[in-house]
Scaffold this motif. Structure first.
Motif, short mmCIF file in Angstrom:
data_model
loop_
_atom_site.label_atom_id
_atom_site.label_comp_id
_atom_site.label_asym_id
_atom_site.label_seq_id
_atom_site.Cartn_x
_atom_site.Cartn_y
_atom_site.Cartn_z
N HIS A 288 2.04 5.24 -2.56
CA HIS A 288 2.22 6.41 -2.22
C HIS A 288 3.61 6.91 -2.53
CE1 HIS A 288 -1.30 7.20 0.37
NE2 HIS A 288 -1.25 5.90 0.22
N ASP B 194 1.70 9.72 6.51
CA ASP B 194 0.53 9.84 5.90
C ASP B 194 -0.04 8.78 5.21
OD1 ASP B 194 0.56 12.43 6.43
OD2 ASP B 194 1.03 13.25 4.52
N GLY B 195 1.07 7.95 4.58
CA GLY B 195 0.77 6.80 3.87
C GLY B 195 0.23 5.78 4.89
N VAL C 190 0.89 -1.21 0.23
CA VAL C 190 -0.10 0.00 -0.08
C VAL C 190 1.34 1.60 -0.25
CG1 VAL C 190 -1.90 1.34 1.28
CG2 VAL C 190 -1.98 -1.09 1.21
N GLU D 246 -6.42 2.56 7.14
CA GLU D 246 -7.77 2.59 6.73
C GLU D 246 -7.94 1.38 5.70
OE1 GLU D 246 -8.77 6.48 6.06
OE2 GLU D 246 -10.28 5.89 4.49
N VAL D 247 -7.12 1.35 4.93
CA VAL D 247 -7.53 0.15 3.64
C VAL D 247 -7.63 -1.17 4.31
CG1 VAL D 247 -6.26 -0.80 1.62
CG2 VAL D 247 -6.63 1.62 1.96
N ASP E 280 -1.58 5.99 7.54
CA ASP E 280 -3.11 6.41 7.63
C ASP E 280 -3.85 5.74 6.65
OD1 ASP E 280 -2.61 7.99 9.88
OD2 ASP E 280 -2.56 9.90 8.82
N ASP E 281 -3.48 5.89 5.49
CA ASP E 281 -4.14 5.08 4.38
C ASP E 281 -4.07 3.67 4.59
OD1 ASP E 281 -5.68 4.88 1.97
OD2 ASP E 281 -3.73 4.71 0.88
#
Ligand code: PMP
Length: 405
Positions: A353, A395-396, A349, A402-403, A398-399
């Motif tokens: 980014h 930041d990545g 993931v 979430e993902v 956080d994604d």
């Protein structure tokens, strides 16, 4: 000279040319290569390419001179006593295997070698194989709860049968820097030698093997802004001189008859066959460049990024940092576990980014077992990284959370 981050980053072609920008945070695996090393290798192969040591024409002499100048540059980077203590190898792994074979040949059944539980497999498995061949006793220095090598445990571990203590200078998992002075003191009190695996130390500045007071030092070129395929074993010359060859072939002999051979003095005794000549020249250039840098500034820069990374990770839900969480005696290598997520999925993931991150056991499975894990993610920072790289990672993540959750 003060440290100019933008100018320095521009000297790394892969980073300078990357589109979109690359947030490269896998420097503990391989750092990017500095332009001085690339240029030196290209110049060598364009203007001085010939085999070394054997030729008597001018081109071959120029190649030999360049190779030996590279050895002298390594010696200066390490503050070695003489260039003759520098053996070129293909990397840290082959340097460590060389010691386990050649120094290892003088060890007898019942002699002790001490390694730590924080070692990279390259400084563990060669000693396990030596144990199989000779019957040495392999002992393990424990690590503290946060993964630091516990040098105080040597008092109860090292006996008069101890011949060698082999430890990493800096952990490739936790970034913790080993207290080499304490290891040397304990080793000397029982007459043992000290080997230090410098693979994770050299990208953070020149090393002083004389001040460290050690006997062997190993590292790889590709982790200190130099080429792949080249590495170094430094050892005190008297020790090298007493060691039998490891690999045999051209360039390492004195005289060869059908009945037997005599061997060259070190370092040639340990450089059988044609070495990676251009790579040695490239490594020499990278280390010369490193030697000129303002390391006080760079250390402050790296620590600022490390602090931002540690603080950012500590704020993420379910993230556990492996190893020290302060800035004391450590380099900017940080492994972490995200509860319920597989490290490889996290990397995939993050790749979307533009963040290059490592996930796995980092070839340090005993340390992973200490932390109760099969693997972890690792961010490792080099001098060309910026706060933007750390922010992209945070930041990545956080994604990722979430993902994947
Ligand atoms: N020791 C340590 C501490 C390392 O981090 C590594 C590489 N990850 C090695 C040894 C082996 O280096 P190489 O693969 O370049 O031989």
């Amino acid at each position: 000279m003060s440290f100019d981050l933008q100018a320095t980053r521009a000297e790394f072609p892969l980073l300078a040319l990357a589109k979109p920008p690359l947030h490269y945070l896998d420097n503990a695996a391989t750092s990017q290569i500095h332009q001085s090393a690339l240029q030196a290798m290209a110049d060598h192969d364009m203007f001085r390419r010939a085999n070394i040591m054997r030729g008597t024409y001018r081109l071959a002499e120029a190649a030999t001179t360049a190779y030996e100048e590279a050895r002298a540059r390594v010696a200066r980077f390490l503050n070695a006593f003489t260039p003759n203590e520098v053996v070129f190898t293909s990397g840290a792994t082959s340097a460590l295997n060389l010691v386990a074979h050649s120094f290892g040949e003088s060890l007898r059944s019942g002699d002790e070698v001490i390694v730590s539980l924080a070692e990279h497999h390259s400084n563990l498995v060669p000693w396990q194989l030596l144990r199989q061949r000779t019957g040495i006793i392999l002992k393990f220095l424990p690590v503290t709860a946060d993964g630091r090598i516990d040098a105080t445990a040597l008092a109860g571990l090292a006996t008069s049968r101890c011949r060698l203590i082999a430890v990493t200078h800096c952990s490739n998992v936790t970034g913790a820097v080993t207290d080499i002075a304490a290891i040397v003191a304990a080793a000397r009190s029982v007459g043992a030698r000290v080997l230090v695996d410098g693979a994770q130390q050299v990208q953070h500045g020149p090393v002083d093997v004389q001040a460290l007071g050690i006997d062997f030092y190993a590292f790889s070129g590709h982790k200190c802004y130099g080429p792949t395929g080249i590495g170094v074993l430094w050892a005190r010359h008297a020790l090298l001189d007493a060691m039998p060859p490891f690999l045999a072939g051209g360039g390492m002999v004195g005289e060869v008859t059908p009945e037997g051979s005599t061997f060259a003095r070190p370092p040639q005794r340990f450089e059988a066959g044609t070495p990676p000549i251009a790579q040695a020249v490239g490594l020499g250039a990278a280390l010369s460049w490193l030697t000129t840098l303002p390391w006080g500034d760079i250390r402050r820069h790296e620590q600022r990024l490390l602090q931002a990374l540690l603080a950012g990770l500590a704020r993420k839900p379910g993230v556990r940092i492996l190893g020290p969480t302060d800035l004391e005696a450590r380099h900017p290598v940080v492994s972490f576990d995200i509860a319920g997520l597989h490290p490889h999925d996290v990397c995939q993931v993050l790749d979307r980014h533009g963040v290059a991150l490592r996930g796995g056991h980092h070839c340090a499975q005993p340390l992973m077992q200490h932390f109760g894990l099969d693997g972890a993610n690792r961010a490792s920072i080099a001098l060309y990284n910026s706060l933007a790289d750390i922010e992209a990672l945070l930041d990545g993540l956080d994604d990722v959370i979430e993902v994947l959750r």
